[in-house]
Write a protein that holds these residues in place. Structure first.
Motif, mmCIF file in Angstrom:
data_model
loop_
_atom_site.group_PDB
_atom_site.id
_atom_site.type_symbol
_atom_site.label_atom_id
_atom_site.label_comp_id
_atom_site.label_asym_id
_atom_site.label_seq_id
_atom_site.Cartn_x
_atom_site.Cartn_y
_atom_site.Cartn_z
ATOM 1 N N VAL A 37 12.062 4.693 0.693
ATOM 2 C CA VAL A 37 11.168 4.149 -0.337
ATOM 3 C C VAL A 37 11.724 2.836 -0.881
ATOM 4 N N GLU A 38 13.012 2.784 -1.102
ATOM 5 C CA GLU A 38 13.638 1.554 -1.600
ATOM 6 C C GLU A 38 13.398 0.397 -0.630
ATOM 7 N N ALA A 39 13.575 0.649 0.664
ATOM 8 C CA ALA A 39 13.357 -0.399 1.661
ATOM 9 C C ALA A 39 11.895 -0.818 1.705
ATOM 10 N N VAL A 41 9.690 -0.687 -0.781
ATOM 11 C CA VAL A 41 9.403 -1.457 -1.995
ATOM 12 C C VAL A 41 9.937 -2.881 -1.845
ATOM 13 N N GLU A 42 11.145 -3.020 -1.296
ATOM 14 C CA GLU A 42 11.723 -4.353 -1.081
ATOM 15 C C GLU A 42 10.831 -5.170 -0.147
ATOM 16 N N LEU A 43 10.315 -4.516 0.884
ATOM 17 C CA LEU A 43 9.449 -5.201 1.840
ATOM 18 C C LEU A 43 8.143 -5.641 1.173
ATOM 19 N N ALA A 44 7.545 -4.750 0.383
ATOM 20 C CA ALA A 44 6.297 -5.073 -0.305
ATOM 21 C C ALA A 44 6.509 -6.181 -1.332
ATOM 22 N N ASP A 45 7.632 -6.148 -2.047
ATOM 23 C CA ASP A 45 7.927 -7.201 -3.022
ATOM 24 C C ASP A 45 8.045 -8.562 -2.350
ATOM 25 N N ALA A 46 8.608 -8.557 -1.151
ATOM 26 C CA ALA A 46 8.855 -9.818 -0.454
ATOM 27 C C ALA A 46 7.633 -10.334 0.288
ATOM 28 N N GLU A 47 6.855 -9.415 0.909
ATOM 29 C CA GLU A 47 5.790 -9.851 1.805
ATOM 30 C C GLU A 47 4.415 -9.271 1.488
ATOM 31 N N GLY A 48 4.301 -8.415 0.497
ATOM 32 C CA GLY A 48 3.018 -7.822 0.148
ATOM 33 C C GLY A 48 2.824 -6.457 0.771
ATOM 34 N N LEU A 49 1.848 -5.733 0.238
ATOM 35 C CA LEU A 49 1.613 -4.368 0.693
ATOM 36 C C LEU A 49 1.183 -4.316 2.148
ATOM 37 N N SER A 50 0.456 -5.339 2.604
ATOM 38 C CA SER A 50 -0.029 -5.337 3.986
ATOM 39 C C SER A 50 1.101 -5.385 4.999
ATOM 40 N N ALA A 51 2.273 -5.827 4.567
ATOM 41 C CA ALA A 51 3.412 -5.911 5.487
ATOM 42 C C ALA A 51 4.098 -4.570 5.692
ATOM 43 N N VAL A 52 3.740 -3.594 4.865
ATOM 44 C CA VAL A 52 4.415 -2.295 4.925
ATOM 45 C C VAL A 52 3.788 -1.409 5.995
ATOM 46 N N ASP A 76 0.426 7.181 3.909
ATOM 47 C CA ASP A 76 -0.155 7.420 2.581
ATOM 48 C C ASP A 76 0.879 8.032 1.641
ATOM 49 N N ASP A 77 1.705 8.930 2.172
ATOM 50 C CA ASP A 77 2.769 9.518 1.357
ATOM 51 C C ASP A 77 3.783 8.455 0.951
ATOM 52 N N LEU A 78 4.092 7.551 1.883
ATOM 53 C CA LEU A 78 5.040 6.481 1.576
ATOM 54 C C LEU A 78 4.492 5.578 0.471
ATOM 55 N N ILE A 79 3.207 5.226 0.543
ATOM 56 C CA ILE A 79 2.596 4.371 -0.491
ATOM 57 C C ILE A 79 2.654 5.066 -1.848
ATOM 58 N N LEU A 80 2.370 6.359 -1.864
ATOM 59 C CA LEU A 80 2.430 7.128 -3.109
ATOM 60 C C LEU A 80 3.828 7.063 -3.710
ATOM 61 N N LEU A 81 4.838 7.237 -2.875
ATOM 62 C CA LEU A 81 6.221 7.225 -3.352
ATOM 63 C C LEU A 81 6.654 5.821 -3.767
ATOM 64 N N MET A 82 6.138 4.810 -3.074
ATOM 65 C CA MET A 82 6.437 3.425 -3.452
ATOM 66 C C MET A 82 5.897 3.121 -4.843
ATOM 67 N N GLN A 83 4.655 3.513 -5.092
ATOM 68 C CA GLN A 83 4.050 3.289 -6.406
ATOM 69 C C GLN A 83 4.828 4.035 -7.488
ATOM 70 N N GLU A 84 5.220 5.251 -7.185
ATOM 71 C CA GLU A 84 5.979 6.062 -8.133
ATOM 72 C C GLU A 84 7.295 5.375 -8.489
ATOM 73 N N SER A 85 7.948 4.820 -7.487
ATOM 74 C CA SER A 85 9.229 4.152 -7.706
ATOM 75 C C SER A 85 9.052 2.823 -8.425
#
Length: 307
Positions: A37-39, A41-52, A76-85
């Motif tokens: 999840v940490e990785a 989130v880092e990816l989404a912060d850097a490149e946006g959700l579409s990059a995940v 979908d589970d990963l996105i849920l956990l990303m938002q939670e974090s």
């Protein structure tokens, strides 16, 4: 009270609450749901959700996608956990009275969204059944401690404040993204769209908007989001005053509408649809009228030149 049955929880929800079974086997190197999840989130912060994607996150960690599926079985589970974090749990919501606390709650949630702008891109399918989401709702309900509002009203107002913060973040992040794409700034992006609107809106087709633009609303420099939040809080204050005066009651679901009311409501909707269709035809007629007049002026100019 009997213990709730948690055996059939969706995998992502169970992971969020820390009650999902860990995989029996996995990569030899260190791996965990938290690290994945940490990785992400880092990816989404850097490149946006579409990059995940599972593949992109696996590559960032130096693993194969199949290794990740042992821990998080679906995107979908990963996105849920990303938002939670990313949104985390709210800190103390402090303030002198409910109004200051409501503004603080709104500001804290807005800041959380702006810290991770991709969160506003996540499709809303209902209340997120995760610990941090529950913590935000709990904090929102507590905002109204000391008021006569019941829990139904408090939750409704919490959702309204949440929606306001979400919409504000959506607009701000959208304009910020456009500024990055164009190499400009948010003010320039706003001026660009304002200028286009001012050029295209005519008094014939959009009289009220044209009048407002002519009065300088696009250049006023006011903060529409701050104004809207103040009016929301004013509305809550008015409702509380009415409750104190005994002239209002907390809203509750009303009785099922009678058949006649349903029919009347349907007729109103149909009538409004016809009005919208008529307005559309009127705008088209105005456009045709302007085209004919323009063609006539051009023809007259040509004829004059020939003479």
């Amino acid at each position: 009270m009997s213990e709730p049955d948690l055996d059939d929880l969706p995998r992502g929800v169970a992971l969020a609450w820390g009650i999902a079974a860990s995989p029996q086997r996995g990569p030899k190197r260190e791996m965990s749901v938290e690290r994945i999840v940490e990785a992400a989130v880092e990816l989404a912060d850097a490149e946006g959700l579409s990059a995940v994607s599972m593949a992109a996150v696996a590559s960032r960690l130096g693993y194969t996608p199949m290794s990740l599926y042992r821990y998080v079985s679906a995107k979908d589970d990963l996105i849920l956990l990303m938002q939670e974090s990313a949104l985390g749990a709210p800190g103390p919501i402090e303030g002198d009275g409910w109004r200051e606390r409501a503004a603080a709650f709104h500001g804290a949630l807005l800041a959380a969204y702006l810290a991770h702008p991709w969160c506003v891109e996540i499709r809303i399918t209902g209340v997120s059944p995760t610990p941090n989401s529950a913590a935000w709702m709990d904090a929102g309900i507590q905002v109204f401690d000391g008021t006569p509002l019941d829990d139904d009203s408090r939750l409704s107002l919490t959702l309204m404040l949440t929606g306001s913060a979400f919409w504000t973040a959506t607009v701000v992040t959208g304009m910020s993204g456009r500024a990055v794409e164009t190499g400009s700034d948010v003010d320039a992006v706003g001026h660009e769209s304002d200028d286009l609107l001012a050029r295209l809106v005519t008094a014939d087709e959009y009289p009220s908007l044209h009048r407002a633009i002519a009065a300088g609303v696009l250049a006023s420099g006011s903060d529409p989001f701050a104004f809207a939040l103040d009016r929301i809080l004013d509305g809550i204050a008015a409702h509380l005053d009415a409750l104190a005066a005994g002239t209002d009651v907390p809203p509750h679901p009303g009785p099922v509408p009678e058949a006649a009311e349903v029919i009347a409501d349907k007729k109103v909707r149909e009538a409004r649809k016809k009005v919208r269709e008529a307005e559309k035809l009127l705008r088209a007629a105005h456009r045709e009228e302007r085209a004919v007049l323009r063609e006539a002026r051009e023809r007259a100019a040509r004829d004059h030149g020939k003479g």
